[in-house]
Design a protein around this motif. Structure first.
Motif, PDB file in Angstrom:
ATOM      1  N   ILE B  78      -9.101   8.594  -7.452  1.00  0.00           N
ATOM      2  CA  ILE B  78      -8.711   9.898  -7.963  1.00  0.00           C
ATOM      3  C   ILE B  78      -9.249  10.932  -6.987  1.00  0.00           C
ATOM      4  N   ASP B  79      -8.362  11.766  -6.532  1.00  0.00           N
ATOM      5  CA  ASP B  79      -8.782  12.745  -5.536  1.00  0.00           C
ATOM      6  C   ASP B  79      -8.999  14.079  -6.219  1.00  0.00           C
ATOM      7  N   SER B  80     -10.182  14.266  -6.717  1.00  0.00           N
ATOM      8  CA  SER B  80     -10.490  15.510  -7.410  1.00  0.00           C
ATOM      9  C   SER B  80     -11.996  15.682  -7.395  1.00  0.00           C
ATOM     10  N   ASN B  81     -12.429  16.930  -7.348  1.00  0.00           N
ATOM     11  CA  ASN B  81     -13.881  17.115  -7.412  1.00  0.00           C
ATOM     12  C   ASN B  81     -14.322  17.481  -8.833  1.00  0.00           C
ATOM     13  N   ASP B  82     -13.399  17.402  -9.728  1.00  0.00           N
ATOM     14  CA  ASP B  82     -13.735  17.690 -11.120  1.00  0.00           C
ATOM     15  C   ASP B  82     -13.860  16.360 -11.853  1.00  0.00           C
ATOM     16  N   ILE B  83     -15.052  15.852 -11.840  1.00  0.00           N
ATOM     17  CA  ILE B  83     -15.237  14.459 -12.270  1.00  0.00           C
ATOM     18  C   ILE B  83     -15.319  14.350 -13.788  1.00  0.00           C
ATOM     19  N   ARG B  84     -14.704  13.303 -14.302  1.00  0.00           N
ATOM     20  CA  ARG B  84     -14.821  12.985 -15.733  1.00  0.00           C
ATOM     21  C   ARG B  84     -15.691  11.746 -15.872  1.00  0.00           C
ATOM     22  N   TYR B  85     -16.350  11.651 -17.007  1.00  0.00           N
ATOM     23  CA  TYR B  85     -17.330  10.582 -17.175  1.00  0.00           C
ATOM     24  C   TYR B  85     -16.942   9.663 -18.323  1.00  0.00           C
ATOM     25  N   SER B  86     -17.175   8.395 -18.103  1.00  0.00           N
ATOM     26  CA  SER B  86     -16.814   7.398 -19.098  1.00  0.00           C
ATOM     27  C   SER B  86     -17.984   7.196 -20.049  1.00  0.00           C
ATOM     28  N   THR B  87     -17.802   7.640 -21.253  1.00  0.00           N
ATOM     29  CA  THR B  87     -18.914   7.573 -22.208  1.00  0.00           C
ATOM     30  C   THR B  87     -18.719   6.382 -23.142  1.00  0.00           C
ATOM     31  N   ILE B 148     -21.921  20.348 -11.467  1.00  0.00           N
ATOM     32  CA  ILE B 148     -21.414  21.718 -11.498  1.00  0.00           C
ATOM     33  C   ILE B 148     -21.255  22.247 -10.075  1.00  0.00           C
ATOM     34  N   LYS B 149     -22.173  21.836  -9.222  1.00  0.00           N
ATOM     35  CA  LYS B 149     -22.127  22.258  -7.830  1.00  0.00           C
ATOM     36  C   LYS B 149     -20.834  21.756  -7.195  1.00  0.00           C
ATOM     37  N   GLN B 150     -20.523  20.523  -7.504  1.00  0.00           N
ATOM     38  CA  GLN B 150     -19.339  19.906  -6.923  1.00  0.00           C
ATOM     39  C   GLN B 150     -18.050  20.514  -7.475  1.00  0.00           C
ATOM     40  N   SER B 151     -18.021  20.726  -8.777  1.00  0.00           N
ATOM     41  CA  SER B 151     -16.773  21.201  -9.360  1.00  0.00           C
ATOM     42  C   SER B 151     -16.512  22.660  -9.006  1.00  0.00           C
ATOM     43  N   ARG B 152     -17.565  23.370  -8.569  1.00  0.00           N
ATOM     44  CA  ARG B 152     -17.361  24.755  -8.178  1.00  0.00           C
ATOM     45  C   ARG B 152     -16.861  24.898  -6.747  1.00  0.00           C
ATOM     46  N   LEU B 153     -16.931  23.801  -6.015  1.00  0.00           N
ATOM     47  CA  LEU B 153     -16.415  23.850  -4.650  1.00  0.00           C
ATOM     48  C   LEU B 153     -14.950  24.206  -4.691  1.00  0.00           C
ATOM     49  N   LYS B 154     -14.537  24.983  -3.719  1.00  0.00           N
ATOM     50  CA  LYS B 154     -13.128  25.379  -3.708  1.00  0.00           C
ATOM     51  C   LYS B 154     -12.306  24.139  -3.475  1.00  0.00           C
ATOM     52  N   LYS B 194     -12.274   6.967 -23.244  1.00  0.00           N
ATOM     53  CA  LYS B 194     -11.868   8.308 -22.936  1.00  0.00           C
ATOM     54  C   LYS B 194     -12.840   8.857 -21.908  1.00  0.00           C
ATOM     55  N   TRP B 195     -12.287   9.399 -20.845  1.00  0.00           N
ATOM     56  CA  TRP B 195     -13.183  10.027 -19.880  1.00  0.00           C
ATOM     57  C   TRP B 195     -13.340  11.482 -20.244  1.00  0.00           C
ATOM     58  N   LYS B 196     -14.573  11.948 -20.071  1.00  0.00           N
ATOM     59  CA  LYS B 196     -14.835  13.301 -20.555  1.00  0.00           C
ATOM     60  C   LYS B 196     -15.461  14.175 -19.499  1.00  0.00           C
ATOM     61  N   GLU B 197     -15.248  15.446 -19.691  1.00  0.00           N
ATOM     62  CA  GLU B 197     -15.947  16.441 -18.914  1.00  0.00           C
ATOM     63  C   GLU B 197     -17.424  16.368 -19.284  1.00  0.00           C
ATOM     64  N   LEU B 198     -18.287  16.561 -18.313  1.00  0.00           N
ATOM     65  CA  LEU B 198     -19.717  16.467 -18.591  1.00  0.00           C
ATOM     66  C   LEU B 198     -20.163  17.622 -19.506  1.00  0.00           C
ATOM     67  N   TYR B 199     -21.194  17.342 -20.266  1.00  0.00           N
ATOM     68  CA  TYR B 199     -21.792  18.367 -21.127  1.00  0.00           C
ATOM     69  C   TYR B 199     -22.431  19.458 -20.260  1.00  0.00           C
ATOM     70  N   ASN B 200     -22.791  20.568 -20.895  1.00  0.00           N
ATOM     71  CA  ASN B 200     -23.455  21.623 -20.130  1.00  0.00           C
ATOM     72  C   ASN B 200     -24.947  21.669 -20.437  1.00  0.00           C
ATOM     73  N   LEU B 420     -21.465  12.182  -5.498  1.00  0.00           N
ATOM     74  CA  LEU B 420     -22.013  13.438  -5.999  1.00  0.00           C
ATOM     75  C   LEU B 420     -23.273  13.756  -5.217  1.00  0.00           C
ATOM     76  N   GLY B 421     -23.667  15.024  -5.207  1.00  0.00           N
ATOM     77  CA  GLY B 421     -24.995  15.387  -4.758  1.00  0.00           C
ATOM     78  C   GLY B 421     -25.116  15.565  -3.253  1.00  0.00           C
ATOM     79  N   ASP B 422     -26.351  15.886  -2.868  1.00  0.00           N
ATOM     80  CA  ASP B 422     -26.627  16.214  -1.478  1.00  0.00           C
ATOM     81  C   ASP B 422     -26.437  15.039  -0.534  1.00  0.00           C
ATOM     82  N   VAL B 423     -26.385  13.857  -1.076  1.00  0.00           N
ATOM     83  CA  VAL B 423     -26.252  12.682  -0.218  1.00  0.00           C
ATOM     84  C   VAL B 423     -24.993  12.770   0.640  1.00  0.00           C
ATOM     85  N   LEU B 424     -23.945  13.400   0.108  1.00  0.00           N
ATOM     86  CA  LEU B 424     -22.687  13.443   0.848  1.00  0.00           C
ATOM     87  C   LEU B 424     -22.834  14.283   2.124  1.00  0.00           C
TER      88      LEU B 424
END
Lengths: 608, 678
Positions: B78-87, B148-154, B194-200, B420-424
């Motif tokens: 999936i090519d998206s930076n808006d990740i959903r999570y499998s709960t 949140i850092k990732q999903s805010r990327l343009k 169901k994959w979900k948007e992460l909580y805040n 995710l994260g600074d590792v990239l």
């Protein structure tokens, strides 16, 4: 054995407890299952190395991790003063302290520790000093809570004591401030800061004798933030040695401090003081104002006493004693007369003229009378025993406890024994099957009761709004089940728990065969007009149902409409032969007796 | 007793235990490896061909369809930076409102908690150990920050993802395409997954406020007559196994991540308290059971050493708490031994400082050596020392000021999924030089799936796959099972070929093994025969014991008596008291307590009965025997007849027309019986 402390006011063998009360032959390990130390103050742990290394107790010792860490330091500190300064000889050695501490088993808060097959203990937060705990001990169904020293109001570095409502048979509580109700903490803090500030403004020196660990950290936090806030530059010192190490303990055991400190420690550790520096001995004679925290707290020996001797003769200076002082110590003598200059005997050879101001600030973190009452309410004990206080005050408090809680309260003198009678319900293992049967029967009878009530309303055509309302109310009232009937066979066997079984289970368990006894009773119907004209199965059902206790439902047999049944009882009406046939089994004999009585009162049959 | 599995795999461990009408949710993990289905945002996505076929299903509109799938090596991403999570799976399946307790074993299994507490009607109690709460909160917060850092990327595909990603069709496609799934109820799972948007952040905050902190061996008493106790599992800071236990030997053990390695930092696993359970639920075993963690650790050290010697950077993607607490001290010491003490170690994590600070506070939860250090008093971990020596640096996050030395360095950084994260950022910085090394050490991520998106350009640095998993492996597990000797054992179906039936030598118990898979419900009958109750004073004082003879053992005394009272629940205890006691407002209820009668044979026999009948004036008897039935006909003076039928000395029937006679006859029989002992 709860705590193993020493009396700081004595310098002879009376400073240690008289262990011969426990065992004249010194068989301590046999008599005592475990020793529990509540906190690191010497009046609670000071005799421990003496007891384990010199008296020979060899069983388990429990304390919390901070207590285990800090206790040996205070013991060693005290030992040094006694042996090296006062030349005591019959005292425990550094090695003995080490050996003793090796035997200590650390316990965590709320962790239930099984000491042996019978005895289990659990620690609760006591708030008095770092790592202080109250202990709950339980053997079988009997339990006791020993509070040690505790504090019911949170302070700047520790939280307040807390305990479950565990309803112990006995609560043993300290009563240092049995009759004091202390004013608000804030007020006392302001008072303290005002005095210190006034004194140093006039160029005086403030001596605050403290124990290295405990209250002093709270005072340091207080004074450090005040200095910051007021932008003061007068030096504050903390007598060296113990001090830095002590603060380090607080940093390491921050989990045992209060919520606020815990939450902020990653950003700023409250125990990294900005204004407080270590004290060097030459500073004693340095000119100008300063504030000094020096150990020990009761001015009975050590640095605080040395400094006191030098500072006391000047009326510019001030001594603030933030704690409690045992009789016999210099601190205690000072406090007995705080009004003006006095002559104080330091030891047998020296007397000192004290001109400096002397203040006592009740900062010592003990529960006051209100706090003690609060703890009693919190834990709901069946008996209370007061210790660690003054006799008259305990007497007064015990009256109040007896009056407010209507429970027995004792405050025995040292060396006396108190016996408590505990009344415990007898434990019994109740068969799950029996429990289920009783529950099912109960809920069925409740349902039938409601059904009957509703049927009555409908059949009698008196269905008014009010009655429906009443009916619904009664339905509601019935909903929470307070208790259910319970009938079974109790069996007592050697080396077994008591058991409560259902009849068939009991018959299996005891190898007793159950006998099914059934009856078949053919009753002659009385020859009278009512019977001759009206007697029908419907009539019988209706009339009997009216007379039976609530919860029993008479039903028509679905196969044979001429038969009425209720539980194992069957009633068959045979009008042709003028016979009423009753069948039941013996287990419902009581019910059948009621039924026969009903039949008799209806003049249907004659029972002789 | 009932156990349902709500986790997709052991990774998202979640079980619902129903016991004594109490519903207990055991753990609520997250299937974190599902984010491997996303492309790392750092890759230029136009390098990959779009898989247009895959989009046919959702092209119901003629608008431009977001370019969402990319195919690489036959794997869909999936090519998206808006990740959903499998709960966890339960949402449509379980009524969370009815769940009474949630028990958490460690901070790895708490990632779905905010979904439950903030997005369902759950209103029960949650228990976890103090470090689990503290560290867990930090880790969830870290995941939130990275996310949140990732999903805010343009970026591009963000608009319509929501609908598309929740469609089970897409999930199905991914699953079918990417996994060799052999789960039988796969369709079911898809239906509930169901994959979900992460909580805040607020969700995390509010959720964690609801947790009740406990400590090892703290007993939680449940009204229904059992207790729940956390015991050390030796896996990580504050990790525990849960023991559910009552006084009558119903013992249920929920064994989650556990470690038997003795040289590690946590308090060792408490095995003794778990022995002889009725039911053992064993989950979260080693992801790489064939590997020895110690060997991998040694290899990690020597490869880091080599990389340093060649002037390269070692990049180690890790979770911010866990195995790293073993690694920092170990690697620092190793480097010092090699004379490489000037090589800096960086720990780049928004929560790193807090994790290390908390670790130093939890000395009660650490092994003995570390506990003893805290009594010196010194911090139990050596991290502060290494920091003071200048060998170790904590970096909050990568920003322009972060200038690691040009020479060799070691960089620990999250997130280990490489999604995710600074590792990239660091990976793109270091991956183009062969002197650098990438170490993949977190065990829950598959090597190929981690790396396969990084194809173009291929990674030039050396890659070392050295998963270090301290969890117990299958042979440990088998040993542990034979030591614990459970009667029943439930394991995730993945383990079924490796876990064997045991007959325990001491107890001679044969363990019954039941594998469980997602969505499956298993019923186990734990035959609890007794509940603990207490007789109170009001009834105890009226009890009269009757001694009876023991038919098997004449020496033993048995006393019996009938109890006829009422049972009530008080302070979590069943109390049996006298019926007349405390019933002033309850009279009605007691009316229907009509006593039952029972009869036990003492010395009843036909001979005894006949003799007794004759003695009591029933002279005219006709006795006949008919197919095991003995019939006694009593002819009364008025020629009326009563009949007693006896079958096998156990079933007796009295037939008569007079109640008085029936009473008389009954009493004659009861004389030989035990009855009415109250």
């Amino acid at each position: 054995m709860f705590d193993c402390g020493m009396h700081m006011g004595y310098n002879d063998e009376r400073r240690f407890p008289d262990f011969s009360y426990i065992s004249k032959t010194k068989q301590f390990t046999k008599v005592i299952d475990c020793v529990i130390i509540t906190h690191f103050h010497l009046d609670h742990c000071g005799a421990l190395p003496y007891f384990t290394e010199m008296c020979g107790y060899d069983g388990p010792i429990y304390m919390t991790l901070p207590t285990k860490a800090i206790c040996p330091i205070l013991l060693e500190d005290y030992r040094k003063i006694m042996v090296e300064r006062k030349g005591e000889s019959n005292f425990f050695t550094p090695q003995m302290i080490k050996d003793c501490m090796k035997k200590v088993i650390p316990v965590g808060l709320h962790q239930t520790v099984k000491v042996d097959e019978e005895l289990s203990i659990k620690a609760y937060y006591a708030g008095h000093v770092l790592g202080a705990a109250m202990f709950y001990a339980k053997v079988g169904d009997e339990s006791v809570v020993y509070t040690g020293d505790y504090n019911m109001t949170p302070d700047r570095h520790l939280g307040s004591a807390w305990i479950d409502q565990i309803k112990p048979d006995l609560l043993i509580t300290e009563t240092t401030y049995a009759t004091t109700i202390r004013d608000s903490k804030r007020g006392r803090e302001r008072d303290f800061l005002k005095r210190v500030h006034e004194c140093v403004e006039k160029g005086g020196k403030v001596l605050i004798p403290v124990f290295a660990l405990g209250r002093v950290q709270e005072l340091c936090i207080l004074i450090d933030s005040y200095w910051e806030q007021m932008n003061l530059s007068v030096p504050i010192y903390f007598s060296a040695g113990l001090a830095e190490k002590a603060n380090f303990y607080y940093k390491l055991f921050i989990n045992w401090t209060n919520q606020k400190i815990k939450q902020t420690f990653v950003q700023r550790n409250m125990f990294d003081f900005k204004h407080i520096k270590p004290f060097q001995s030459h500073l004693v004679d340095a000119p100008g104002p300063m504030v000094l925290f020096a150990t020990p707290g009761m001015l009975h020996a050590g640095a605080s006493l040395e400094v006191f001797k030098k500072w006391a003769p000047s009326e510019l200076n001030m001594v603030i004693i933030p704690g409690y002082c045992v009789v016999g110590t210099v601190g205690n003598k000072l406090l007995s007369n705080t009004s003006g200059p006095q002559m104080v005997e330091i030891d047998k050879k020296t007397t000192l003229e004290v001109k400096c101001k002397v203040h006592n600030l009740s900062f010592s973190a003990h529960a006051d009378a209100k706090g003690i009452m609060q703890l009693i309410k919190m834990s709901s004990p069946k008996n209370v025993l007061l210790v660690h206080g003054e006799r008259e005050k305990m007497g007064f408090l015990s009256q109040k406890i007896i009056k407010d809680f209507s429970i027995p309260c004792y405050y025995p003198a040292n060396g006396t024994t108190v016996n408590f009678n505990t009344q415990k319900p007898i434990p019994i293992d109740i068969s799950t099957k029996l429990l289920k049967r009783q529950l099912v029967e109960y809920s069925e009878s409740q349902e039938q009761k409601l059904l009957k009530q509703s049927q009555n309303l409908i059949s009698e055509g008196q269905e008014t709004e009010e009655e429906l309302f009443n009916f619904n109310q009664s339905k509601k009232l019935n909903s929470p089940v307070v208790s259910i009937p319970m009938q079974g066979i109790m069996i007592q066997r050697e080396n077994h728990h008591l058991k409560l079984l259902d009849f068939d289970e009991a018959s299996k368990e005891l190898l007793l065969k159950e006998i099914n006894l059934d009856y078949n009773l053919n009753l002659e119907i009385i020859n009278n007009t009512v019977n001759n004209n009206n007697l029908s199965i419907e009539y019988l059902q209706k009339e009997l149902q009216k007379q039976l206790p609530i919860g029993f439902m008479i039903t028509r047999n679905s196969q044979d409409q001429t038969i009425l049944s209720i539980k194992s009882i069957q009633i068959q009406l045979n009008t042709a032969n003028n016979i009423l046939k009753l069948q039941w089994s013996h287990k419902d004999d009581n019910l059948s007796k009621i039924l026969i009585q009903c039949l008799k009162s209806l003049s249907i049959v004659d029972v002789k | 007793m009932k156990l349902s599995c709500l986790g997709l795999s052991p990774q998202s461990s979640c079980y619902l235990l129903e016991y004594k009408n109490v519903k207990i949710l055991l753990d609520c993990g997250m299937e974190i490896s599902s984010i491997l289905n996303y492309l790392p945002y750092s890759l230029k996505t136009n390098q990959f061909k779009n898989n247009n076929q895959q989009q046919q299903h959702n092209n119901d509109s003629k608008k431009e369809i977001p370019v969402i799938f990319k195919e690489i090596n036959n794997n869909l991403y999936i090519d998206s930076n808006d990740i959903r999570y499998s709960t966890i799976l339960g949402e449509n399946l379980v009524d969370f409102e009815t769940i009474d307790y949630i028990l958490i074993s460690n901070y790895q299994n708490i990632y779905s908690l905010p979904f439950i507490t903030e997005y369902t009607k759950f209103k029960g109690r949650i228990y976890a150990t103090e470090p689990t709460v503290q560290i867990g909160k930090l880790l969830l917060d870290e995941l939130y920050q990275m996310n949140i850092k990732q999903s805010r990327l343009k970026n591009y595909n963000n608009n319509n993802n929501n609908n598309i990603l929740q469609s089970s069709e897409i999930l199905e496609k991914l699953y079918n395409h990417n996994m060799n799934n052999n789960n039988e109820n796969f369709d079911e799972i898809l239906k509930f997954s169901k994959w979900k948007e992460l909580y805040n952040r607020l969700d995390i905050e509010k959720s964690f406020e609801k947790i009740i902190s406990v400590r090892f061996s703290e007993i939680i008493t449940v009204v229904q007559g059992f207790k729940m106790v956390p015991t050390s599992s030796g896996f990580t800071l504050g990790s525990c196994n849960w023991l559910i236990d009552n006084e009558h030997g119903d013992k249920i053990v929920y064994l989650s991540d556990s470690s038997l390695a003795l040289s590690r930092y946590p308090l060792p696993m408490d095995i003794e308290s778990l022995e002889n359970p009725q039911l053992l639920i064993m989950t979260k075993l080693n992801y790489h059971p064939q590997l020895q963690p110690d060997e991998k650790l040694n290899e990690l050290c020597s490869q880091i050493g080599l990389t340093c010697q060649q002037g390269g950077t070692s990049l180690i993607p890790v979770n911010s708490c866990g195995i790293v607490l073993d690694l920092f001290e170990h690697i620092a010491e190793y480097l010092t031994r090699l004379g490489l003490f000037q090589v800096p170690i960086y720990f780049i994590s928004p929560v790193g400082k807090s994790v290390l600070a908390y670790a130093d506070l939890y000395s009660e939860w650490l092994n003995k050596t570390k506990q003893e250090r805290s009594q010196m008093p010194e911090p139990p971990f050596l991290h502060q020392d290494i920091i003071r020596r200048g060998q170790f640096q904590l970096i909050h996050q990568i920003h322009s000021n972060f200038q690691p030395t040009d020479g060799p360095s070691i960089q620990f950084v999250g997130h280990p999924s490489l999604r995710l994260g600074d590792v990239l950022q660091l990976l793109s910085k270091y991956s183009d030089q062969s002197k650098n090394s990438l170490f993949l050490i977190e065990p829950e991520f598959d090597n190929n799936r981690l790396l396969s998106p990084f194809q173009n350009p291929p990674l030039q640095c050396r890659i070392h796959y050295l998963p270090i998993d301290p969890r117990i492996n299958f042979s440990d597990a088998n040993l542990l099972i034979s030591k614990l000797s459970p009667k029943n054992l439930i394991i995730p179906i993945n383990y079924k070929n490796y876990i064997k039936n045991h007959i325990n030598e001491n107890s001679n118990i044969l363990t019954t093994i039941t594998p469980i898979q997602s969505m499956e419900i298993i019923k186990i009958s734990i035959k609890q025969k007794f509940d603990r109750a207490h007789l109170d004073k009001s009834i105890a004082k009226y009890i009269k014991l009757n001694r009876i003879e023991n038919k098997l053992n004449s020496i033993e005394n048995i006393n019996i008596c009938e109890i006829n009272g009422q049972l009530s629940l008080k302070d979590n205890q069943f109390i049996i008291s006298s019926s007349n006691y405390n019933n002033n407002n309850n009279n009605q209820n007691n009316n229907n307590n009509i006593k039952l009668n029972y009869i036990f044979n003492n010395n009843f026999s036909i001979e005894n009965l006949i003799e007794s009948l004759e003695l009591n004036g029933f002279k005219n008897l006709q006795i006949s025997n008919n197919n095991n039935y003995l019939i006694i006909k009593i002819i009364h003076d008025n020629e009326e007849i009563s009949i007693i039928t006896i079958y096998n000395n156990e079933n007796i029937k009295i037939e008569t027309s007079k109640e008085t006679i029936r009473n008389q006859l009954t009493n004659l029989i009861l004389k030989f019986c035990i009855h009415n002992l109250s």
